[in-house]
Design an enzyme around this catalytic site. Structure first.
Site, PDB file in Angstrom:
ATOM      1  N   ASP A  89       0.831  -1.191   0.000  1.00  0.00           N
ATOM      2  CA  ASP A  89       0.000   0.000   0.000  1.00  0.00           C
ATOM      3  C   ASP A  89       0.876   1.256   0.000  1.00  0.00           C
ATOM      4  O   ASP A  89       1.868   1.337   0.734  1.00  0.00           O
ATOM      5  CB  ASP A  89      -0.891  -0.031   1.249  1.00  0.00           C
ATOM      6  CG  ASP A  89      -1.792   1.176   1.359  1.00  0.00           C
ATOM      7  OD1 ASP A  89      -2.691   1.308   0.520  1.00  0.00           O
ATOM      8  OD2 ASP A  89      -1.585   1.985   2.288  1.00  0.00           O
ATOM      9  N   GLU A 102       1.673  -0.382  -5.039  1.00  0.00           N
ATOM     10  CA  GLU A 102       0.769   0.711  -5.348  1.00  0.00           C
ATOM     11  C   GLU A 102       1.673   1.933  -5.468  1.00  0.00           C
ATOM     12  O   GLU A 102       2.083   2.517  -4.473  1.00  0.00           O
ATOM     13  CB  GLU A 102      -0.265   0.914  -4.238  1.00  0.00           C
ATOM     14  CG  GLU A 102      -1.267   2.011  -4.565  1.00  0.00           C
ATOM     15  CD  GLU A 102      -2.217   2.315  -3.413  1.00  0.00           C
ATOM     16  OE1 GLU A 102      -3.395   2.600  -3.680  1.00  0.00           O
ATOM     17  OE2 GLU A 102      -1.778   2.280  -2.248  1.00  0.00           O
TER      18      GLU A 102
END
Length: 704
Positions: A352, A389
């Protein structure tokens, strides 16, 4: 009588630590690894703190106990090795509950925030139990750490090692996937509940589940209250080595470890890999107003990026930023990844806000930071998938440039271009072609391959597929932030009515567009990722930021499996086709050239009139042909796509050089079920003259 056998510590984080032999009446205990390590005669505790002046271990009998029954004081003269505090406590067994507690300076302007009253979660705790307790004295009482016995009979289970080019990812929430099926699932909302739904995952055909965060995160607030906005997604880690206790069936302390392993083992037995969404960019401790749970109270200035005045840099948008490129923090992340790969057989990780890992200790973006290189080069992670990401909340956007080598990336450019194309935006036909063929503009220059592009139309963060074709504005009022949260730019369309409607023409068009988007995703080169529920048109009623909606708005509605069986059947057929056809998932970039004389080029592009595409005057509509040239397998088939996002009917003329092949229809998104898809690709033959009238907003696929 003392044994003279050299005891051996269990394997932790992929490393086996041998204890020194006993010498007469004294037993020596090696101060590493970190955490609480169970031994035959007790437990070895180890924790890092450079600036602490005292360290204690608080021992509890029950999760409901507000105060410890015993406090173990560590002696700085004998229980400290450099900056590692370590002590062996005899007589303790698996299941023992504990906290750390540290004394030291409270000088926030210098980055230190020690609190001698704080009960601290072990950064290396392998399980937590209980929850935050209510407080009248201002002391935060977080969940207890649990001493864990790691033994588990894996029955020969190993990583599946499915090539990324052959992977179909299914992003899902452990609780949300089964909580809405309480009538059908004995252990709804849990790891064991996922096991009960494996037959559905197998029938869908996906090859990997990507689990939204399962690292421990708060259920209640630090003072034991249920927060107004529940942390449903789980992006607030407080114990990176522990599976979330909230997804456990029952309440036995530490049993989530066993249950999580049983889930992984069962998924592997079904041929499905497990990828974890990991959040090594911030923690649940928040900014200077947030609670002290572990890192703040052990060595705040090491674990977090700080400003000169001691406040927190906030590249995560969540109040703090983990200092991932500090050697101590880097070591923790490194050990954590090994821990999940070795002890839980995890097959990969999605990082993330991974651009934060590209920031140095001062927060500056730099290429190939140590953390990024360690993850790519670590030998124990060599069989795993690593996915970034490639952006953060402070403006970094590194899609296509995050790293080299093994790193794959969530391709945000793919999402936006495919959405815009099917919405009917102008001047995006060339971008659509680039995304269909693997995004060479983003990944080829760095030596990566098409499968390093993780293609997606939707994710947990944003609209569902159904809502993407049903809403033009976000509707996040349920989040109680006056609809200010969530992205304002979604490249969506409602096709005439905002939200649900009974108007038949709009309902049919929305279904057609959902099929167009899903088919584009599954027939693009790259690695596709589907969001749980999109295959049955799950809705969040226009909420594009359902991070706090732990309810039916976010949960998988299992009634949709029957209600939207047409969409499910379509998805199953196209997934199966993708898995069977190397033509649409090549591991190298397309060239536009034939492999040998007489072959079709590996990819060809034509206008609706049948002429070679003139990209300087490209129309919205497009013919794409992925051929079998260079594929040394008899199962490969030529694939022809007719894409028409326009609002009115369009005539397509198939080029003469293609009409000599025996094309048969695979799917037509404008047709009603069951004629919308022929799972064996044995539908009607292409008309002899090669001329077709294609319905507005539709896509056809022929196979030869």
């Amino acid at each position: 009588m003392l044994s003279l056998t050299t005891p051996t510590l269990p394997t932790l984080n992929g490393t086996r630590f041998a204890m020194p032999a006993l010498h007469k009446h004294m037993q020596f205990h090696y101060p590493l690894p970190y955490g609480a390590i169970l031994q035959e005669a007790g437990v070895q505790f180890a924790v890092y703190s450079r600036s602490a002046t005292a360290m204690r271990i608080l021992l509890y009998r029950r999760t409901s106990d507000r105060e410890p029954y015993r406090v173990v004081e560590l002696n700085p003269a004998t229980d400290r090795w450099g900056d590692i505090w370590s002590v062996f406590v005899p007589g303790l067994k698996a299941g023992q509950l504990y906290h750390f507690q540290a004394d030291g300076p409270f000088t926030p302007e210098e980055g230190l925030r020690f609190d001698p009253r704080a009960r601290l979660i072990d950064p290396y705790a392998r399980a937590l139990a209980g929850d935050f307790q209510s407080s009248t004295d201002g002391v935060v009482r977080p969940p207890r750490c649990v001493v864990v016995e790691d033994q588990f009979d894996w029955q020969g289970d190993r990583h599946l090692k499915i090539p990324l080019s052959e992977t179909v990812i299914y992003e899902m929430h452990v609780k949300g996937f089964t909580k809405g099926a309480s009538r059908d699932v004995k252990n709804a909302g849990s790891y064991l509940g996922v096991i009960e739904k494996i037959p559905y995952l197998k029938s869908l055909g996906i090859t990997a589940v990507e689990l939204m965060p399962i690292h421990e995160f708060p259920i209640l607030d630090p003072f034991g209250n249920k927060p107004e906005r529940q942390n449903y997604w789980g992006y607030d880690s407080m114990a990176f080595f522990s599976p979330h206790r909230g997804y456990m069936a029952g309440d036995k302390p530490g049993d989530q470890v066993r249950q999580f392993k049983e889930m992984v083992q069962a998924l592997h037995s079904a041929g499905i890999e497990v990828i974890l969404d990991v959040v090594f960019n911030h923690t649940a401790e928040g900014n200077h107003m947030g609670p002290t749970l572990n890192f703040k109270g052990l060595q705040n200035d090491v674990y977090y990026m700080l400003n000169d005045d001691g406040t927190y840099k906030n590249y995560s948008g969540c109040g703090n930023t983990l200092n991932g490129n500090h050697p101590i923090c880097r070591e923790m992340i490194f050990h954590c990844l090994r821990h999940w790969v070795h002890n839980y057989h995890i097959d990969g990780f999605r990082f993330d806000l991974a651009s934060i890992l590209s920031r140095d200790r001062n927060g500056e973006l730099m290429p190939n930071t140590p953390m990024v290189e360690i993850i790519a080069e670590d030998p124990m992670l060599a069989d795993t998938k690593i996915i970034a990401e490639a952006w953060d909340a402070a403006g970094a956007y590194q899609v296509g440039s995050f790293a080299k080598g093994r790193w794959a990336e969530w391709n945000g450019r793919y999402r936006d271009d495919i959405r815009r194309y099917w919405r009917g935006d102008s001047a995006v036909t060339g971008s659509m072609a680039t995304r269909l063929s693997g995004s060479s503009d983003l990944y080829e220059h760095s030596g990566r391959d098409p499968y390093h592009s993780i293609n997606f139309i939707t994710s947990h963060d944003g609209y569902t597929l159904n809502d993407l074709v049903s809403y033009e504005q976000k509707h996040n009022q349920a989040n109680k932030e006056d609809n200010r949260d969530g992205d304002n730019n979604n490249y969506s369309s409602n096709y005439g009515v905002e939200g649900p409607t009974r108007r038949k023409a709009i309902v049919e068009l929305r279904l057609r567009q959902a099929k167009n988007l899903m088919a584009s995703l599954l027939l693009s080169h790259g690695t596709p990722m589907i969001v749980s529920g999109d295959e049955v048109l799950r809705t969040q009623r226009g909420n594009n930021n359902a991070y706090c909606q732990d309810n039916n708005l976010s949960w998988f509605d299992w009634k949709l499996v029957e209600r939207n069986s047409e969409m499910l059947r379509f998805c199953e057929a196209v997934i199966a086709f993708r898995k069977a056809q190397p033509t649409v998932r090549r591991a190298t970039f397309l060239t536009g050239k034939p492999h040998k004389a007489g072959d079709l080029p590996d990819v060809s592009w034509y206008s609706p009139g049948g002429d070679a595409m003139d990209w300087s005057h490209a129309t919205q509509s497009l013919i794409c042909v992925f051929s079998t040239t260079g594929l040394e397998t008899p199962i490969a088939r030529n694939v022809m796509l007719l894409l028409h996002p326009g609002p009115s009917e369009q005539k397509f003329q198939i080029p003469s050089e293609l009409r000599r092949l025996p094309w048969k229809l695979f799917f037509d998104t404008s047709a009603a079920a069951p004629l919308d898809v022929y799972p064996k690709a044995d539908g009607p033959e292409l008309p002899a003259r090669g001329s077709l009238q294609v319905t507005h907003h539709s896509m056809l696929c022929y196979v030869a």
